[in-house]
Design an enzyme around this catalytic site. Structure first.
Site, PDB file in Angstrom:
ATOM      1  N   GLY A  31     108.440  18.703 -17.241  1.00 23.49           N
ATOM      2  CA  GLY A  31     107.997  18.480 -18.612  1.00 23.49           C
ATOM      3  C   GLY A  31     107.421  19.729 -19.237  1.00 23.49           C
ATOM      4  N   HIS A  37     114.084  25.253 -20.931  1.00 23.53           N
ATOM      5  CA  HIS A  37     114.621  23.949 -20.497  1.00 23.53           C
ATOM      6  C   HIS A  37     115.781  23.529 -21.400  1.00 23.53           C
ATOM      7  CE1 HIS A  37     110.301  23.578 -19.087  1.00 23.53           C
ATOM      8  NE2 HIS A  37     110.960  23.329 -17.982  1.00 23.53           N
ATOM      9  N   GLY A 147     116.470  27.040 -13.682  1.00 23.51           N
ATOM     10  CA  GLY A 147     116.279  28.326 -14.343  1.00 23.51           C
ATOM     11  C   GLY A 147     116.014  29.443 -13.334  1.00 23.51           C
TER      12      GLY A 147
END
Ligand code: PAF
Length: 282
Positions: A31, A37, A147
């Protein structure tokens, strides 16, 4: 977009997609979503029939209780962003739902997990392996997206995939940066205005170090030089800077020692009390 809160509902959705032969892209997150993201989700959207994004602050990977307590939580904004990006399912479970029993599994992650973040944050990678393996078992993704800012994490996840025999593709995605070079991170919101102004120097100095390599400096000396240059900046303090083989994560003495994936310099820096990580390919 459907927000799924239970393992049972996730399994129903996944079984249905699988039975129709649809590909599933999974983007695991904790989150506090940002443009980094977003780039993972957009790539997953472009490459799969169904996209599932998990939003779960995984307690087992935090070795510092204060870090876990203060980790930014922005569920509403996260779900809005995921919906905008065309995600099909946001999986947002509670801790109880993910870990009805404590997860006591210990993964034999080997040398990739022993250095750098593994050495500085005991138990961290085992916790990452616990949650990611659980997500893989539930979401049965065709592809999973991570990532490259957490470069070592990807190597550790590859090792876990090998150990557990998951049949899926790990898709590493490039670091997304602010216009001044700071790597996007959910922890950037903790930077004071002064620290935020200093933080881009990390990427600047890493980039400058490409010139040292071009001038013939070897990895060990180069790493020491970059760490010293970072420490010379007021407000920055290097925890480690290691130049490692991009696959094995082991430090290299000479550039020729790097394997097919080349060499990567991985850094952790304290900036105004916030621990930032970044890396650069050589
Ligand atoms: O990189 C992260 O955000 C987390 O480590 C991950 C992969 C979502 C597991 O909790």
């Amino acid at each position: 977009m459907e927000i799924i809160r239970t393992v049972k509902r996730l399994e129903e959705v996944v079984d249905d997609a699988r039975s129709k032969g649809l590909s599933i892209g999974l983007v695991p997150t904790m989150g506090a979503l940002h443009a980094g993201h977003r780039s993972l989700v957009e790539r997953a959207r472009a490459e799969n029939d169904i996209v599932i994004t998990s939003v779960f602050v995984n307690p087992t990977q935090f070795n510092n209780p204060e870090d876990l307590r203060t980790y930014p939580r922005t569920e509403e904004a996260d779900c809005r962003m995921l919906e905008e990006c065309g995600v099909d399912y946001a999986f947002v479970p509670s801790v109880q739902e993910m870990y009805p029993e404590p997860d006591t599994r210990v993964f034999d992650l080997g040398p990739v997990a022993e250095v750098m973040e593994g050495a500085m944050r005991p138990g961290h990678f085992n916790g990452v392996a616990q949650i990611v393996s659980r997500l893989f078992a539930l979401a049965k993704p065709t592809r999973a997206y991570f990532g490259e800012k957490d470069f070592q994490q990807i190597a550790v996840i590859r090792r876990m995939v090998e150990l557990e025999g998951f049949d899926l593709e790990i898709v590493p995605c490039p670091i997304v940066r602010e216009s001044d070079g700071l790597a996007l991170s959910s922890r950037n919101v903790r930077l004071s205005p002064e620290a935020r102004a200093t933080a881009p120097k990390i990427h600047y100095l890493l980039e400058q170090s490409l010139n040292l390599k071009a001038d013939g400096m070897q990895p060990k000396e180069l790493a020491a030089t970059v760490a010293a240059a970072i420490d010379d900046v007021e407000g920055l303090e290097t925890e480690y800077y290691s130049i490692v083989d991009a696959e094995t994560m082991q430090p290299i003495d000479r550039w020729e020692d790097a394997g097919v994936l080349g060499a990567v310099g991985c850094v952790t820096v304290f900036c105004g009390g916030v621990r930032l990580i970044d890396n650069i390919r050589y």
